[in-house]
Design an enzyme around this catalytic site. Structure first.
Site, mmCIF file in Angstrom:
data_model
loop_
_atom_site.group_PDB
_atom_site.id
_atom_site.type_symbol
_atom_site.label_atom_id
_atom_site.label_comp_id
_atom_site.label_asym_id
_atom_site.label_seq_id
_atom_site.Cartn_x
_atom_site.Cartn_y
_atom_site.Cartn_z
ATOM 1 N N LYS A 174 0.836 -1.180 0.000
ATOM 2 C CA LYS A 174 0.000 0.000 0.000
ATOM 3 C C LYS A 174 0.888 1.253 0.000
ATOM 4 O O LYS A 174 2.054 1.114 0.350
ATOM 5 C CB LYS A 174 -0.922 0.003 1.207
ATOM 6 C CG LYS A 174 -0.156 -0.067 2.544
ATOM 7 C CD LYS A 174 -1.080 0.095 3.682
ATOM 8 C CE LYS A 174 -1.279 1.535 4.036
ATOM 9 N NZ LYS A 174 -0.157 2.078 4.840
ATOM 10 N N ASP A 203 -2.330 -5.941 2.644
ATOM 11 C CA ASP A 203 -2.852 -5.145 3.748
ATOM 12 C C ASP A 203 -2.425 -5.912 4.983
ATOM 13 O O ASP A 203 -3.035 -6.929 5.318
ATOM 14 C CB ASP A 203 -4.377 -5.033 3.690
ATOM 15 C CG ASP A 203 -4.889 -4.124 4.789
ATOM 16 O OD1 ASP A 203 -4.386 -4.223 5.923
ATOM 17 O OD2 ASP A 203 -5.780 -3.296 4.525
ATOM 18 N N HIS A 204 -1.358 -5.464 5.631
ATOM 19 C CA HIS A 204 -0.759 -6.338 6.644
ATOM 20 C C HIS A 204 -1.680 -6.602 7.832
ATOM 21 O O HIS A 204 -1.487 -7.546 8.573
ATOM 22 C CB HIS A 204 0.627 -5.834 7.075
ATOM 23 C CG HIS A 204 0.606 -4.714 8.064
ATOM 24 N ND1 HIS A 204 0.410 -3.416 7.715
ATOM 25 C CD2 HIS A 204 0.766 -4.704 9.408
ATOM 26 C CE1 HIS A 204 0.441 -2.658 8.799
ATOM 27 N NE2 HIS A 204 0.667 -3.420 9.847
ATOM 28 N N LYS A 208 -2.704 -10.314 10.594
ATOM 29 C CA LYS A 208 -2.656 -10.399 12.061
ATOM 30 C C LYS A 208 -3.604 -11.486 12.551
ATOM 31 O O LYS A 208 -4.743 -11.571 12.090
ATOM 32 C CB LYS A 208 -3.038 -9.041 12.685
ATOM 33 C CG LYS A 208 -2.000 -7.941 12.434
ATOM 34 C CD LYS A 208 -2.423 -6.638 13.093
ATOM 35 C CE LYS A 208 -1.564 -5.467 12.640
ATOM 36 N NZ LYS A 208 -0.338 -5.271 13.389
ATOM 37 N N HIS A 266 -6.602 -0.570 6.258
ATOM 38 C CA HIS A 266 -6.750 -1.367 7.482
ATOM 39 C C HIS A 266 -8.134 -1.238 8.134
ATOM 40 O O HIS A 266 -8.776 -2.234 8.459
ATOM 41 C CB HIS A 266 -5.701 -0.968 8.526
ATOM 42 C CG HIS A 266 -4.287 -0.957 8.010
ATOM 43 N ND1 HIS A 266 -3.842 -1.831 7.055
ATOM 44 C CD2 HIS A 266 -3.213 -0.189 8.333
ATOM 45 C CE1 HIS A 266 -2.555 -1.588 6.810
ATOM 46 N NE2 HIS A 266 -2.163 -0.599 7.565
ATOM 47 N N LYS A 364 -2.034 9.446 14.946
ATOM 48 C CA LYS A 364 -0.658 9.335 15.424
ATOM 49 C C LYS A 364 -0.562 10.160 16.709
ATOM 50 O O LYS A 364 -1.313 11.114 16.895
ATOM 51 C CB LYS A 364 0.314 9.933 14.399
ATOM 52 C CG LYS A 364 0.256 9.258 13.027
ATOM 53 C CD LYS A 364 1.257 8.145 12.924
ATOM 54 C CE LYS A 364 1.287 7.535 11.540
ATOM 55 N NZ LYS A 364 1.749 6.151 11.549
HETATM 56 C C1 BG6 Z 1 1.070 1.141 8.187
HETATM 57 C C2 BG6 Z 1 0.976 2.642 8.143
HETATM 58 O O1 BG6 Z 1 0.271 0.573 7.188
HETATM 59 O O2 BG6 Z 1 0.632 0.668 9.443
HETATM 60 C C3 BG6 Z 1 1.765 3.254 9.280
HETATM 61 O O3 BG6 Z 1 1.487 3.127 6.904
HETATM 62 C C4 BG6 Z 1 1.378 2.648 10.610
HETATM 63 O O4 BG6 Z 1 1.591 4.666 9.310
HETATM 64 C C5 BG6 Z 1 1.419 1.124 10.526
HETATM 65 O O5 BG6 Z 1 2.275 3.110 11.602
HETATM 66 C C6 BG6 Z 1 0.907 0.491 11.804
HETATM 67 O O6 BG6 Z 1 1.042 -0.888 11.748
HETATM 68 P P1 BG6 Z 1 0.960 -1.764 13.076
HETATM 69 O O7 BG6 Z 1 1.012 -3.166 12.581
HETATM 70 O O8 BG6 Z 1 2.115 -1.360 13.927
HETATM 71 O O9 BG6 Z 1 -0.344 -1.418 13.713
#
Ligand code: BG6
Length: 512
Positions: A174, A203-204, A208, A266, A364
């Site tokens: 992404k 989309d990581h 999870k 997400h 953030k």
């Molecule tokens: C990413 C965003 O996709 O997800 C970042 O670009 C964000 O801005 C991150 O910090 C958060 O990932 P996680 O897995 O730490 O919640």
């Protein structure tokens, strides 16, 4: 158990298949953008962890592609350091040695034909030396502006061709586009080069454990689903709060902002999993069909001024340390209007959810790092307990704790011990750490393995990405016509405007 005469299905075999370790066959991974943070912190360690868990084939190969003047050994050293620093599993010399045999580096820039020829030669050499069988995934961990050129180069140099039963796959990080129009353009370019089943959009969050568990929770049980609808649910809150600022990512983040960075992908994926109907099976087509249906039913409230908030953090205190404001971060323009916080209210136009608001928020530099989905139930219609009016009690809630304290909490009222009938809210908790001894793979580990196995269940499809932009575009356009964003001091839970947004609906945000 014999196969069913009608469907040929064999539930026992399927159950056993699910318990067998899923091990990738002969294959390799090429990473574009290998000098970036994502590669060092997530991708390289994930590859090592997969190898360490015995889930990669013996000749697995990892190719780095970047501009640096590195030899194969320099690249292997960078991977080694990244693995030592960020891997989840213990470092084992023999695993490392075997993995290192398949590491190669190709030096070049994305517009340079000679570098792509040299990548092709490297892949041919690995097929011979490592037995990778021509099976390669190309991971585009590159700035969005470079997607088109890399994809075109892969086509031009025949790297996307699947010859003699081998496979080629593209993994795209992404953000997938900047708005609906650019996502459509990118999709059509990708599909000129790759068949849909060759494309894996990352989309990581879908990698999870706790996110995959949403479906298990809803559809492997009988006790939750009957309540999961407008007859019992008052509203849903989806929160993704981060305590970090933008770090060194000004170049990426400014102009993108919180909504494009994480709501478009997400949070809308979390909404889709929470709200979708039960899929016919847990396969990629069936899942995508249900997610697409529910994303297509999302409706924006007509008054975007009253149902969306965007804001920027100002200087504040976080974890006992002074944090600078967004506009003071290195590389950020003083006049930037980029949102570092976004809250939006959505509704879903279908029989299950009509009239139930879904509140999404992210930011953030908020109070702490937490991602959760709270399904908040309506109050009991009547209280027989005299002086304890139901209004005095909190509402029942089921909270899926995505991270960091993975698990689930159910909140409900209980009698306070004593001689009077006093009711107070209490919690019942499920914690992964207490219930399971198995360790969760890191999201990228799971997703890279899925790519190598060609399993697309956990990857959003073209339609999902485009529908998500369709939801976000009018909001972004509305924000563009507005003045400066609201403000909130670093370390707090966001701007007063977001609290007011919920107060207008007679509700309030949870303090996770
Ligand atoms: C990413 C965003 O996709 O997800 C970042 O670009 C964000 O801005 C991150 O910090 C958060 O990932 P996680 O897995 O730490 O919640």
């Amino acid at each position: 158990m014999s196969p069913s005469p009608v469907t040929g299905a064999n539930p026992l075999r399927d159950a056993l298949d699910r318990r067998l370790p899923r091990i990738a066959g002969p294959s390799g991974l090429v990473i574009f953008g290998v000098t970036g943070d994502l590669s060092r912190k997530k991708l390289m360690p994930a590859v090592y962890d997969l190898a360490n868990r015995g889930l990669l084939p013996p000749g697995f190969s990892l190719v780095g592609f970047a501009r640096r003047e590195w030899a194969d050994e320099d690249f292997a050293q960078v991977v080694h350091d990244a693995v030592k620093e960020h891997s989840r599993t213990p470092f084992r010399e023999e695993v490392w040695q075997q993995l290192a045999q398949g590491m190669r580096f190709v030096q070049g820039s994305f517009d340079d034909d000679a570098s792509f020829e040299s990548l092709r030669d490297t892949i041919d050499e690995l097929n011979r030396a490592q037995g990778t069988g021509g099976n390669f995934a190309f991971y585009l961990s590159v700035p969005p502006g470079s997607f088109p050129v890399v994809i075109q180069q892969l086509k031009k140099h025949g790297l996307a061709d699947q010859k003699d039963g081998s496979w080629r796959r593209a993994v795209i990080e992404k953000p997938f586009g900047h708005d609906l129009k650019s996502a459509e353009e990118l999709n059509s370019l990708v599909h000129e080069v790759f068949q849909p089943e060759q494309v894996f959009r990352i989309d990581h969050y879908l990698g999870k454990e706790t996110v995959q568990n949403i479906l298990a929770l809803r559809f492997a049980n009988q006790m939750f689903e009957p309540l999961w609808n407008r007859s019992y649910v008052d509203h849903v809150q989806i929160t993704m709060a981060e305590d970090i600022g933008i770090g060194g990512r000004a170049g990426y983040y400014d102009g993108i902002g919180a909504a494009r960075d994480v709501i478009q992908n997400h949070l809308l994926q979390l909404l889709a999993l929470t709200a979708m109907e039960e899929p016919a099976s847990f396969d990629a087509d069936a899942l995508a069909a249900e997610k697409t249906k529910v994303l297509g039913a999302v409706r924006l409230p007509s008054d975007l001024g009253a149902s969306t908030v965007r804001a920027q953090y100002t200087a504040g205190w976080q974890g006992g340390a002074k944090a600078v404001g967004y506009l003071e971060e290195e590389g950020i323009d003083q006049s930037s209007r980029t949102d570092t916080y976004a809250a939006i209210k959505l509704e879903i136009d279908n029989r299950r959810w009509a009239g139930v608001p879904f509140y999404l928020r992210t930011g953030k530099r908020l109070g702490r790092r937490v991602t959760e989905i709270a399904v908040v139930f309506q109050r009991a219609p009547h209280s027989p307990f005299g002086h304890t009016a139901t209004e005095e009690l909190g509402q029942n809630a089921m909270v899926i704790r995505v991270q960091p304290d993975e698990g689930m909490t159910v909140r409900f009222g209980s009698k306070v011990p004593g001689t009077s009938m006093e009711i107070r809210d209490v919690s019942m908790d499920f914690a992964y750490g207490e219930s399971f001894t198995e360790s969760s793979p890191e999201a990228y580990e799971r997703l890279i393995l899925d790519v190598l196995l060609g399993d697309a269940n956990l990857f959003p499809r073209t339609e999902e990405v485009e529908l998500s932009w369709k939801i976000l575009d009018p909001i972004e356009q509305f924000w563009d016509t507005e003045g400066a964003p609201a403000q909130y001091p670093a370390g707090t839970w966001g701007p007063a405007e977001a609290d007011e947004m919920l107060a207008r609906d007679g509700r309030s945000w949870r303090r996770p």
